[in-house]
Scaffold this active site. Sequence first.
Site, PDB file in Angstrom:
ATOM      1  CG  ASN A 120       0.647   0.672  -2.919  1.00  0.00           C
ATOM      2  OD1 ASN A 120       1.217   0.946  -1.863  1.00  0.00           O
ATOM      3  ND2 ASN A 120      -0.676   0.648  -3.036  1.00  0.00           N
ATOM      4  CD1 TRP A 121       6.847  -1.520  -2.434  1.00  0.00           C
ATOM      5  CD2 TRP A 121       8.244  -1.023  -0.748  1.00  0.00           C
ATOM      6  NE1 TRP A 121       8.119  -1.492  -2.939  1.00  0.00           N
ATOM      7  CE2 TRP A 121       9.006  -1.187  -1.934  1.00  0.00           C
ATOM      8  CE3 TRP A 121       8.908  -0.702   0.440  1.00  0.00           C
ATOM      9  CZ2 TRP A 121      10.391  -1.050  -1.948  1.00  0.00           C
ATOM     10  CZ3 TRP A 121      10.289  -0.558   0.411  1.00  0.00           C
ATOM     11  CH2 TRP A 121      11.015  -0.735  -0.774  1.00  0.00           C
ATOM     12  CE  LYS A 122      -1.763  -2.765  -2.308  1.00  0.00           C
ATOM     13  NZ  LYS A 122      -2.936  -3.552  -2.671  1.00  0.00           N
TER      14      LYS A 122
ATOM     15  CG  HIS B 210      -4.699   2.268  -3.159  1.00  0.00           C
ATOM     16  ND1 HIS B 210      -5.412   1.246  -2.577  1.00  0.00           N
ATOM     17  CD2 HIS B 210      -3.863   1.691  -4.055  1.00  0.00           C
ATOM     18  CE1 HIS B 210      -5.019   0.097  -3.107  1.00  0.00           C
ATOM     19  NE2 HIS B 210      -4.074   0.341  -4.002  1.00  0.00           N
TER      20      HIS B 210
ATOM     21  CD  GLU C  54      -5.277  -1.817  -0.517  1.00  0.00           C
ATOM     22  OE1 GLU C  54      -4.267  -1.237  -0.095  1.00  0.00           O
ATOM     23  OE2 GLU C  54      -5.221  -2.789  -1.295  1.00  0.00           O
TER      24      GLU C  54
ATOM     25  CD  GLU D  27      -4.266   0.157  -7.991  1.00  0.00           C
ATOM     26  OE1 GLU D  27      -3.189  -0.409  -8.196  1.00  0.00           O
ATOM     27  OE2 GLU D  27      -4.681   0.437  -6.841  1.00  0.00           O
TER      28      GLU D  27
ATOM     29  N   GLY E  99      -5.132  -7.657  -5.071  1.00  0.00           N
ATOM     30  CA  GLY E  99      -4.774  -8.642  -4.049  1.00  0.00           C
ATOM     31  C   GLY E  99      -5.551  -9.939  -4.159  1.00  0.00           C
TER      32      GLY E  99
ATOM     33  CB  SER F 205      -3.794  -9.552  -9.624  1.00  0.00           C
ATOM     34  OG  SER F 205      -4.526  -9.637  -8.406  1.00  0.00           O
TER      35      SER F 205
ATOM     36  N   GLY G 232       1.208  -4.103  -6.577  1.00  0.00           N
ATOM     37  CA  GLY G 232       1.177  -4.268  -5.130  1.00  0.00           C
ATOM     38  C   GLY G 232       2.089  -5.414  -4.723  1.00  0.00           C
ATOM     39  N   GLY G 233       1.489  -6.567  -4.430  1.00  0.00           N
ATOM     40  CA  GLY G 233       2.223  -7.719  -3.893  1.00  0.00           C
ATOM     41  C   GLY G 233       3.527  -8.032  -4.616  1.00  0.00           C
TER      42      GLY G 233
END
Length: 250
Positions: free
Chosen positions: A9-11, A96, A98, A168, A174, A213, A234-235
């Site tokens: 997921n590149w957000k 998600h 977010e 998640e 994050g 993470s 993610g990151g």
Amino acid sequence: MRRKLLLGNWKMFKGPSDAKKLGEALKDKFKGATKPDAVAVFPPALSFASVRAALDGSPLTAGVQNLHWEKDGAFTGEISAAMAKEAGAVFALIGHSERRQYFGETDETVNKKTKAALANALVPVVCVGETLQERDGNQTNMVLTRQLKGGLAGLSAESAATIVVAYEPVWAIGTGRVATPEQAEAAHAHIRNELRVLFGALADSLPIVYGGSVKPDNARGLMSQPNIDGALVGGASLDANGFYAIGEAF
Ligand code: 13P
């Protein structure tokens, strides 16, 4: 055996030109056989076309981070499942945390979006997870049950056959604070039980992926758990080498 999925997921990172570069780096990195059964990335909608083009000829596929449940209409700023499909999306992230936290997503909108994804032959990746406050209040299982019952309401086992669930925990996203393999496995086992209540035997074939993470150095412990069928990263998915290394831990 359940499919094992590596999802990135590149957000809201990587505009079209940077996304193209990352797509090309991923195509290069993932050119042989991979340990995960499927690998997919979720770029921002504006970068989707350039990533899709960069991945042409690669086993990697792409998905959208969100969609609207209507086919089209006066919904400024939204994209529909049909549009995502036409653009070449295979997967769609739905609900998600977010989106729940910052954009008013509810179990009811998750339900509409999941149905729209399925109706358009997209694989919905339905995201669930508790906040730190909910975990500390021993409400994790209750929250997961509510999110699953609401988000997947009205689906038959037949129509739900392709769905993926992503666990998640909000406190692990994050933050660098990853759930332990045991914490994640307990949540995944609970999710699988709830899926069994909803869909019977189908539950045993639905992938449940973990997100929060995930890094190359913690992936192996998570992936060795019986109910963890992959990762939603993610990151660490913004770096082709790191993302590949996570897949190697499958
Ligand atoms: P991080 O891997 O950056 O914690 O993000 C997880 C996530 O939200 C993936 O959807």
